[in-house]
Design a protein around this motif. Structure first.
Motif, PDB file in Angstrom:
ATOM      1  N   SER A   1       0.872   4.064  -2.843  1.00  0.00           N
ATOM      2  CA  SER A   1       0.535   5.418  -2.370  1.00  0.00           C
ATOM      3  C   SER A   1       1.552   6.440  -2.864  1.00  0.00           C
ATOM      4  CB  SER A   1       0.493   5.466  -0.841  1.00  0.00           C
ATOM      5  OG  SER A   1      -0.506   4.609  -0.340  1.00  0.00           O
TER       6      SER A   1
ATOM      7  N   LEU B   1      -6.494   7.098  -4.041  1.00  0.00           N
ATOM      8  CA  LEU B   1      -6.321   5.838  -3.317  1.00  0.00           C
ATOM      9  C   LEU B   1      -7.662   5.299  -2.816  1.00  0.00           C
ATOM     10  CD1 LEU B   1      -3.036   6.651  -1.362  1.00  0.00           C
ATOM     11  CD2 LEU B   1      -3.267   5.127  -3.322  1.00  0.00           C
TER      12      LEU B   1
ATOM     13  N   PHE C   1      -7.183  -2.358   1.073  1.00  0.00           N
ATOM     14  CA  PHE C   1      -6.357  -2.005  -0.078  1.00  0.00           C
ATOM     15  C   PHE C   1      -6.231  -3.234  -0.978  1.00  0.00           C
ATOM     16  CE2 PHE C   1      -2.668  -0.579  -2.497  1.00  0.00           C
ATOM     17  CZ  PHE C   1      -3.076   0.725  -2.762  1.00  0.00           C
TER      18      PHE C   1
ATOM     19  N   SER D   1      -9.159   1.648  -3.844  1.00  0.00           N
ATOM     20  CA  SER D   1      -9.629   0.675  -2.838  1.00  0.00           C
ATOM     21  C   SER D   1     -11.068   0.267  -3.103  1.00  0.00           C
ATOM     22  CB  SER D   1      -9.495   1.262  -1.431  1.00  0.00           C
ATOM     23  OG  SER D   1      -8.149   1.531  -1.154  1.00  0.00           O
TER      24      SER D   1
ATOM     25  N   GLN E   1       0.834  -1.204   0.000  1.00  0.00           N
ATOM     26  CA  GLN E   1       0.000   0.000   0.000  1.00  0.00           C
ATOM     27  C   GLN E   1       0.870   1.256   0.000  1.00  0.00           C
ATOM     28  OE1 GLN E   1      -3.278   0.111   2.823  1.00  0.00           O
ATOM     29  NE2 GLN E   1      -3.194   2.326   2.943  1.00  0.00           N
TER      30      GLN E   1
ATOM     31  N   THR F   1       1.574   7.027  -6.582  1.00  0.00           N
ATOM     32  CA  THR F   1       0.427   7.916  -6.857  1.00  0.00           C
ATOM     33  C   THR F   1       0.733   9.362  -6.454  1.00  0.00           C
ATOM     34  OG1 THR F   1      -1.067   6.056  -6.467  1.00  0.00           O
ATOM     35  CG2 THR F   1      -2.055   8.233  -6.347  1.00  0.00           C
TER      36      THR F   1
END
Length: 280
Positions: free
Chosen positions: A98, A114, A135, A118, A94, A101
Motif C-alpha cells: 500500500s 490497490l 489482498f 486485489s 498489504q 503504491t
C-alpha cells in the motif's frame, strides 16, 4: 464527553493508514491481508477468518500515550479534536505494498490501484453476503509480470511491488522477526527493499510492525512542522535528505517521546481536515 479509551472508528479508518475500506450503512468493511473485517461504530470486529485481531491496538495504554504526546498546544488541540483516533495494526505485507503504491500519489488513486491489484491477483470471497477480494499473497505478486502489475495503475512502482513481493516470499523480509526487532534494525531491513525510502518505511513500521516511535515525514507533516514548529525542528528545505530525515526524527523523538507516531497521526488528521481533503 468521550473518554480517552473510546475508539472513534470513523476517524481511525479515515486517517490515511488504510485504503481497502468502504462504509456500508452503519458498518465499515475492509480487506486486511487474507482476511476481511466488519466493524461497527463501537469498534467491535467480525472477521471472515474468525481471527481474534487487535486491529485498534486495544493493548496500547492510550491514557499514557495521550499524556506522553501532549507536549504543546498544537498536539493538545489535535488530540482533543480527534480523541478516539487509533493507530491500526494492519497486515504487514498489504501495508508494505500500500505504501509503496502511495508514493507521489493521493488517497483516491492509491485506493483505486490497490482495488485493481486485489481484483486481479487476490482470491474472491463472499462475506456477509458481499463480494470481496482478499489482498494477494506475496508469491502471487512475485510471479506476476511487470506489465500485469502496471495494468493496475501503479506506473513505475510496478517493479518495486514485484521486488517487495519477491523478498517477502523468499523471507528476505521477515515481518515476524521485524516485529520483535528494535526500530533502527527494522527500519534498516525495510529500507533494503527497492523503492522504499524513509517515509514509506516509517509508515510500514508504525501501521503494521508495532514501532510507535516511527514518525513518517510526508509533505503534510513537513507543512505542519514548518507551520507550528519552525523554531524547534528547523527545516531548511522542502525536500528532506536521508541525513536530515534522521536528524529531524531524533529531534521529534526528543520532543514527543516514545509514542511519537501517535502524535504524527493526530497532527496529520487535523491538518488534512483543515484543508478539507477527501478520505475514503
Amino acid at each position: 464527553m468521550q473518554d480517552n479509551c473510546t475508539i472513534n472508528v470513523e476517524n481511525s479508518i479515515n486517517s490515511g493508514q488504510v485504503f481497502l475500506w468502504k462504509k456500508n450503512e452503519k458498518y465499515w468493511y475492509g480487506v486486511n491481508g487474507q482476511d476481511v473485517l466488519k466493524i461497527d461504530n463501537s469498534g467491535n470486529i467480525k472477521s471472515y477468518q474468525n481471527n481474534k485481531i487487535d486491529f485498534f491496538r486495544k493493548k496500547d495504554d492510550i491514557e499514557k500515550i495521550i499524556k506522553s504526546i501532549s507536549k504543546d498546544s498544537v498536539t493538545k488541540k489535535a488530540v482533543k479534536q480527534y480523541l478516539g483516533l487509533r493507530i491500526l495494526e494492519q497486515d504487514p505485507f498489504q501495508c508494505l505494498i500500500s505504501f509503496i503504491t502511495s508514493s507521489n500519489s493521493n488517497i483516491q488513486k492509491i485506493k483505486n490501484s490497490l482495488e485493481k491489484i486485489s481484483k486481479k491477483f487476490g482470491t474472491k470471497i463472499i462475506f456477509q453476503n458481499q463480494e470481496f477480494f482478499l489482498f494477494p499473497e506475496p508469491k502471487k505478486l512475485a510471479k506476476a509480470s511487470i506489465n500485469e502489475i502496471k495494468s493496475c495503475g501503479v506506473g513505475y512502482r510496478a517493479q518495486f511491488i514485484k521486488e517487495a513481493a519477491n523478498m517477502t516470499m523468499l523471507k528476505k523480509i521477515d515481518f515476524e522477526y521485524l516485529k520483535k526487532s528494535n526500530y533502527q534494525e527494522a527500519k534498516k531491513e525495510i529500507c533494503l527493499i527497492p523503492g522504499v525510502g524513509n517515509k514509506v518505511a516509517d509508515c510500514v513500521l508504525l501501521f503494521s510492525l508495532n514501532k510507535l516511535e516511527a514518525f513518517p515525514l510526508d509533505r503534510w507533516i513537513i507543512r505542519i512542522l514548518e507551520k507550528y514548529y519552525s523554531n524547534k525542528f528547523q527545516l531548511e528545505t522542502k525536500t528532506i535528505t536521508e541525513k536530515q530525515y534522521d536528524i529531524i526524527h531524533e529531534k521529534i523523538l526528543n520532543h514527543f517521546g516514545p509514542f511519537a507516531g501517535y502524535a504524527q497521526q493526530f497532527l496529520f488528521k487535523m491538518e488534512r481536515e483543515n484543508y478539507q481533503k477527501k478520505w475514503l
